[in-house]
Enzyme design. Structure first.
Site, PDB file in Angstrom:
ATOM      1  N   ARG A 156     -19.546   1.918 -72.391  1.00 43.13           N
ATOM      2  CA  ARG A 156     -20.034   1.473 -73.697  1.00 43.13           C
ATOM      3  C   ARG A 156     -19.341   0.198 -74.171  1.00 43.13           C
ATOM      4  O   ARG A 156     -19.272  -0.081 -75.362  1.00 43.13           O
ATOM      5  CB  ARG A 156     -19.870   2.596 -74.721  1.00 43.13           C
ATOM      6  CG  ARG A 156     -20.685   3.832 -74.335  1.00 43.13           C
ATOM      7  CD  ARG A 156     -20.801   4.833 -75.445  1.00 43.13           C
ATOM      8  NE  ARG A 156     -21.505   6.028 -74.994  1.00 43.13           N
ATOM      9  CZ  ARG A 156     -22.812   6.140 -74.908  1.00 43.13           C
ATOM     10  NH1 ARG A 156     -23.578   5.124 -75.237  1.00 43.13           N
ATOM     11  NH2 ARG A 156     -23.367   7.267 -74.498  1.00 43.13           N
ATOM     12  N   HIS A 189     -22.418   5.575 -61.968  1.00 44.27           N
ATOM     13  CA  HIS A 189     -23.464   5.384 -62.978  1.00 44.27           C
ATOM     14  C   HIS A 189     -23.167   4.100 -63.747  1.00 44.27           C
ATOM     15  O   HIS A 189     -22.062   3.887 -64.213  1.00 44.27           O
ATOM     16  CB  HIS A 189     -23.503   6.570 -63.943  1.00 44.27           C
ATOM     17  CG  HIS A 189     -24.798   6.691 -64.693  1.00 44.27           C
ATOM     18  ND1 HIS A 189     -25.263   5.714 -65.540  1.00 44.27           N
ATOM     19  CD2 HIS A 189     -25.739   7.661 -64.712  1.00 44.27           C
ATOM     20  CE1 HIS A 189     -26.421   6.083 -66.050  1.00 44.27           C
ATOM     21  NE2 HIS A 189     -26.741   7.266 -65.560  1.00 44.27           N
ATOM     22  N   TYR A 192     -24.504   2.075 -69.970  1.00 47.74           N
ATOM     23  CA  TYR A 192     -25.697   2.348 -70.773  1.00 47.74           C
ATOM     24  C   TYR A 192     -26.150   1.127 -71.577  1.00 47.74           C
ATOM     25  O   TYR A 192     -27.240   1.119 -72.143  1.00 47.74           O
ATOM     26  CB  TYR A 192     -25.418   3.507 -71.735  1.00 47.74           C
ATOM     27  CG  TYR A 192     -25.044   4.783 -71.051  1.00 47.74           C
ATOM     28  CD1 TYR A 192     -25.768   5.246 -69.960  1.00 47.74           C
ATOM     29  CD2 TYR A 192     -23.958   5.534 -71.488  1.00 47.74           C
ATOM     30  CE1 TYR A 192     -25.431   6.419 -69.320  1.00 47.74           C
ATOM     31  CE2 TYR A 192     -23.609   6.715 -70.854  1.00 47.74           C
ATOM     32  CZ  TYR A 192     -24.348   7.150 -69.775  1.00 47.74           C
ATOM     33  OH  TYR A 192     -24.012   8.319 -69.143  1.00 47.74           O
ATOM     34  N   HIS A 229     -29.991   2.622 -65.134  1.00 41.93           N
ATOM     35  CA  HIS A 229     -31.260   2.779 -65.835  1.00 41.93           C
ATOM     36  C   HIS A 229     -32.008   1.444 -65.790  1.00 41.93           C
ATOM     37  O   HIS A 229     -31.417   0.397 -66.086  1.00 41.93           O
ATOM     38  CB  HIS A 229     -31.029   3.175 -67.286  1.00 41.93           C
ATOM     39  CG  HIS A 229     -30.431   4.542 -67.445  1.00 41.93           C
ATOM     40  ND1 HIS A 229     -30.057   5.055 -68.664  1.00 41.93           N
ATOM     41  CD2 HIS A 229     -30.140   5.513 -66.526  1.00 41.93           C
ATOM     42  CE1 HIS A 229     -29.576   6.274 -68.506  1.00 41.93           C
ATOM     43  NE2 HIS A 229     -29.613   6.562 -67.209  1.00 41.93           N
ATOM     44  N   GLU A 264     -33.015   4.515 -61.475  1.00 46.90           N
ATOM     45  CA  GLU A 264     -33.191   5.903 -61.893  1.00 46.90           C
ATOM     46  C   GLU A 264     -34.513   6.070 -62.636  1.00 46.90           C
ATOM     47  O   GLU A 264     -34.854   5.254 -63.495  1.00 46.90           O
ATOM     48  CB  GLU A 264     -32.030   6.333 -62.797  1.00 46.90           C
ATOM     49  CG  GLU A 264     -32.099   7.788 -63.220  1.00 46.90           C
ATOM     50  CD  GLU A 264     -30.876   8.223 -64.024  1.00 46.90           C
ATOM     51  OE1 GLU A 264     -30.925   9.310 -64.630  1.00 46.90           O
ATOM     52  OE2 GLU A 264     -29.880   7.475 -64.048  1.00 46.90           O
ATOM     53  N   ASP A 298     -34.070  12.018 -61.247  1.00 41.07           N
ATOM     54  CA  ASP A 298     -33.437  12.972 -62.161  1.00 41.07           C
ATOM     55  C   ASP A 298     -34.456  14.058 -62.479  1.00 41.07           C
ATOM     56  O   ASP A 298     -35.552  13.763 -62.962  1.00 41.07           O
ATOM     57  CB  ASP A 298     -32.991  12.243 -63.433  1.00 41.07           C
ATOM     58  CG  ASP A 298     -32.238  13.140 -64.400  1.00 41.07           C
ATOM     59  OD1 ASP A 298     -32.796  14.190 -64.793  1.00 41.07           O
ATOM     60  OD2 ASP A 298     -31.118  12.791 -64.796  1.00 41.07           O
ATOM     61  N   HIS A 301     -35.538  14.213 -66.155  1.00 39.00           N
ATOM     62  CA  HIS A 301     -36.383  13.061 -66.479  1.00 39.00           C
ATOM     63  C   HIS A 301     -37.791  13.231 -65.906  1.00 39.00           C
ATOM     64  O   HIS A 301     -38.778  12.901 -66.559  1.00 39.00           O
ATOM     65  CB  HIS A 301     -35.760  11.779 -65.927  1.00 39.00           C
ATOM     66  CG  HIS A 301     -34.433  11.433 -66.540  1.00 39.00           C
ATOM     67  ND1 HIS A 301     -33.704  10.328 -66.165  1.00 39.00           N
ATOM     68  CD2 HIS A 301     -33.701  12.055 -67.494  1.00 39.00           C
ATOM     69  CE1 HIS A 301     -32.585  10.284 -66.861  1.00 39.00           C
ATOM     70  NE2 HIS A 301     -32.552  11.325 -67.665  1.00 39.00           N
ATOM     71  N   HIS A 335     -30.226  13.435 -59.500  1.00 43.64           N
ATOM     72  CA  HIS A 335     -29.475  14.028 -60.595  1.00 43.64           C
ATOM     73  C   HIS A 335     -30.110  15.389 -60.860  1.00 43.64           C
ATOM     74  O   HIS A 335     -31.320  15.470 -61.101  1.00 43.64           O
ATOM     75  CB  HIS A 335     -29.543  13.166 -61.858  1.00 43.64           C
ATOM     76  CG  HIS A 335     -28.722  11.933 -61.784  1.00 43.64           C
ATOM     77  ND1 HIS A 335     -28.859  10.885 -62.680  1.00 43.64           N
ATOM     78  CD2 HIS A 335     -27.734  11.552 -60.924  1.00 43.64           C
ATOM     79  CE1 HIS A 335     -28.004   9.932 -62.373  1.00 43.64           C
ATOM     80  NE2 HIS A 335     -27.307  10.316 -61.315  1.00 43.64           N
ATOM     81  N   ASP A 348     -35.139  13.321 -73.210  1.00 46.60           N
ATOM     82  CA  ASP A 348     -34.116  13.430 -72.168  1.00 46.60           C
ATOM     83  C   ASP A 348     -33.005  14.352 -72.651  1.00 46.60           C
ATOM     84  O   ASP A 348     -31.960  13.903 -73.108  1.00 46.60           O
ATOM     85  CB  ASP A 348     -33.584  12.032 -71.855  1.00 46.60           C
ATOM     86  CG  ASP A 348     -32.635  12.038 -70.677  1.00 46.60           C
ATOM     87  OD1 ASP A 348     -32.125  10.962 -70.348  1.00 46.60           O
ATOM     88  OD2 ASP A 348     -32.379  13.090 -70.089  1.00 46.60           O
ATOM     89  N   HIS A 350     -30.681  17.327 -71.356  1.00 47.96           N
ATOM     90  CA  HIS A 350     -30.219  18.066 -70.186  1.00 47.96           C
ATOM     91  C   HIS A 350     -29.784  19.480 -70.558  1.00 47.96           C
ATOM     92  O   HIS A 350     -29.151  19.698 -71.591  1.00 47.96           O
ATOM     93  CB  HIS A 350     -29.057  17.344 -69.517  1.00 47.96           C
ATOM     94  CG  HIS A 350     -29.425  16.016 -68.938  1.00 47.96           C
ATOM     95  ND1 HIS A 350     -28.587  15.323 -68.088  1.00 47.96           N
ATOM     96  CD2 HIS A 350     -30.537  15.242 -69.070  1.00 47.96           C
ATOM     97  CE1 HIS A 350     -29.171  14.187 -67.732  1.00 47.96           C
ATOM     98  NE2 HIS A 350     -30.353  14.120 -68.330  1.00 47.96           N
ATOM     99  N   GLU A 380     -25.494  16.765 -64.032  1.00 45.15           N
ATOM    100  CA  GLU A 380     -25.171  16.149 -65.323  1.00 45.15           C
ATOM    101  C   GLU A 380     -25.435  17.151 -66.446  1.00 45.15           C
ATOM    102  O   GLU A 380     -25.818  16.796 -67.538  1.00 45.15           O
ATOM    103  CB  GLU A 380     -26.016  14.895 -65.542  1.00 45.15           C
ATOM    104  CG  GLU A 380     -25.735  13.777 -64.593  1.00 45.15           C
ATOM    105  CD  GLU A 380     -26.608  12.555 -64.850  1.00 45.15           C
ATOM    106  OE1 GLU A 380     -26.116  11.441 -64.681  1.00 45.15           O
ATOM    107  OE2 GLU A 380     -27.787  12.728 -65.220  1.00 45.15           O
TER     108      GLU A 380
END
Length: 470
Positions: A156, A189, A192, A229, A264, A298, A301, A335, A348, A350, A380
């Protein structure tokens, strides 16, 4: 989702602290003692006051001249966690780093119910389905993982300190010791914040610089795969956005040597790219070096985007579509996540394996797909206690070779399904309520004409922002 190392989540929880014997005699509230805190492979130097020790529950054992004290510290009220700690959330809005309320709830829950230490679980040797979690090498070994994911830096922040060469060497050596092939078993990964579809020149440069820095870190660590992503169109023409992503990949491949950039698939909310297989196909089509690009699927997803993989027949249909549209040769990782939201919700969210809308049968089918052998499969799912991922890895491995009518399997599937029944019921009710709100209202006499088919009132589904919650 998404959790750099679980040491951050467990910090100030259950700790093994070594003090000189004389330090135990101190009773002054102002006296501060230096200690070494060990949490698996992570060492952090801190201080602890005698007053804090009095407020903590402790078990003291004496070994020679060293007093070892297991202390459970109470977290200080009002102290905020640092950014990047306990990130169970893959939230990026339109890839702009937006945080969700669910993430805050997870953090609050973790404070009240800290993870408990578990004994190391042995890795299954010789298994062809390589399941692991978002973790570090030592932690992955401790939960019995045969693959793992990680963040290469803060996910981040745009800029992070450079990696020390000594750290890179230590990582490569640890991979050798633990028998992990970094080219095949590790799936980092990406940040983001990165949106390679960004059209604004300044923001596009910022995104690319962060992206290429990640790729170079991968190569210094010897890592062969990098998952990210695809990004967001931000409301601009989709074809142009896909072309910008491919152009950035072509440029990045020229600036690096071997790391494979892995797209992804996404849940499909708002302007997010990658919910349908055609998006992935069109990006790959414009990538010049096809050996340097791949796809990570994923399961949450997929389901959220409307791809039903709950039965053998529906799974076969989805994967046949993937093979036809994208090509199975591009599938390099997975994933593994159940879903808190119903099919086609574009949300999304999980869930733990077998507890959500996908159910255990979906994962039994997947774990018996021989075409997935040797690919890193990364959990995840929400980690409510430290044993969660260890248990889920063994559960998934136990599904290999298990027929769908196996009595033990059916009992386990029913038990897990019952565990999430109330939550699924609430989610279905919420989806119905949302559908009613979205339904076109009857035209009032003399009112403004609306198109029932295209939603010309402006509230199209594609304008919603993407949120990934674990």
């Amino acid at each position: 989702m998404p959790r750099p190392q679980r040491a951050a989540a467990a910090k100030a929880r259950s700790k093994l602290i070594d003090f000189p014997e004389s330090s135990e005699a101190s009773s002054s509230d102002e006296a501060a003692k230096t200690k070494v805190v060990e949490h698996k492979s992570v060492e952090v130097r801190e201080t602890i006051t005698a007053k804090e020790k009095l407020n903590a529950s402790a078990t003291v054992t004496k070994v020679g001249k060293t007093v070892k004290t297991t202390v459970r510290l109470k977290p200080k009220a009002g102290v905020k966690r640092k950014a990047g700690e306990d990130n169970d959330n893959d939230s990026n809005g339109d890839n702009e780093g937006q945080k969700s309320t669910t993430q805050k709830k997870v953090r609050a829950s973790t404070k009240k119910n800290p993870p408990t230490m578990i004994p190391a679980v042995a890795r299954t040797v010789g298994i062809k389905m390589l399941v692991g979690a978002h973790n570090a090498i030592t932690n992955c070994n401790n939960i019995g993982g045969n693959a793992f994911a990680l963040f290469l830096k803060s996910q981040r922040k745009w800029a992070s300190p450079d990696m020390k060469e000594s750290d890179a060497v230590a990582f490569r050596e640890a991979c050798k010791e633990s028998r992990f092939d970094p080219k095949r078993h590790i799936l980092p990964h990406g940040s983001y914040l990165i949106n390679l579809a960004q059209s604004d020149q300044e923001k596009a440069k910022q995104a690319y610089d962060c992206f290429i820095d990640d790729l170079k870190r991968c190569e210094r660590l010897g890592i062969g795969l990098y998952n990210f992503h695809p990004g967001s169109t931000l409301g601009l023409p989709r074809s142009e956005a896909l072309a910008r992503i491919a152009a950035h990949l072509n440029r990045a491949h020229k600036e690096t040597r071997f790391v494979k950039t892995v797209l992804e698939n996404m849940a499909g909310q708002g302007n997010i790219i990658g919910a349908n297989f055609e998006d992935l196909r069109d990006i790959i089509a414009d990538v010049k070096d096809k050996d340097r690009v791949g796809v990570c699927l994923d399961t949450c997803h997929l389901f959220a985007a409307g791809h039903d993989i709950r039965t053998q027949a529906s799974y076969d249909t989805v994967m046949a579509n993937f093979d036809r549209i994208v090509g199975r040769e591009y599938l390099v990782a997975l994933h593994l996540n159940d879903s808190k939201a119903p099919l086609g919700s574009s949300r999304d969210l999980h869930q733990n394996i077998g507890v959500g809308f996908l159910g255990l049968e979906a994962f039994r089918v997947l774990m018996n797909d021989e075409k997935l052998e040797g690919l890193p499969m990364v959990l995840e799912t929400p980690m409510k206690v430290e044993s969660t991922w260890a248990e889920e890895i063994k559960l998934l491995e136990s599904l290999v070779g298990t027929p769908g009518n196996d009595p033990n399997f059916l009992v386990k599937a029913a038990k897990l399904s019952a565990k999430g029944k109330e939550e699924r019921k609430a989610a279905e009710a919420a989806e119905k309520k949302k559908a009613i709100k979205k339904a076109p209202k009857p035209r009032k006499k003399g009112g403004k004409k609306q198109s029932e088919e295209s939603g010309e009132d402006g509230n199209t589904e594609d304008e919603a922002e993407h949120t990934c919650e674990h």
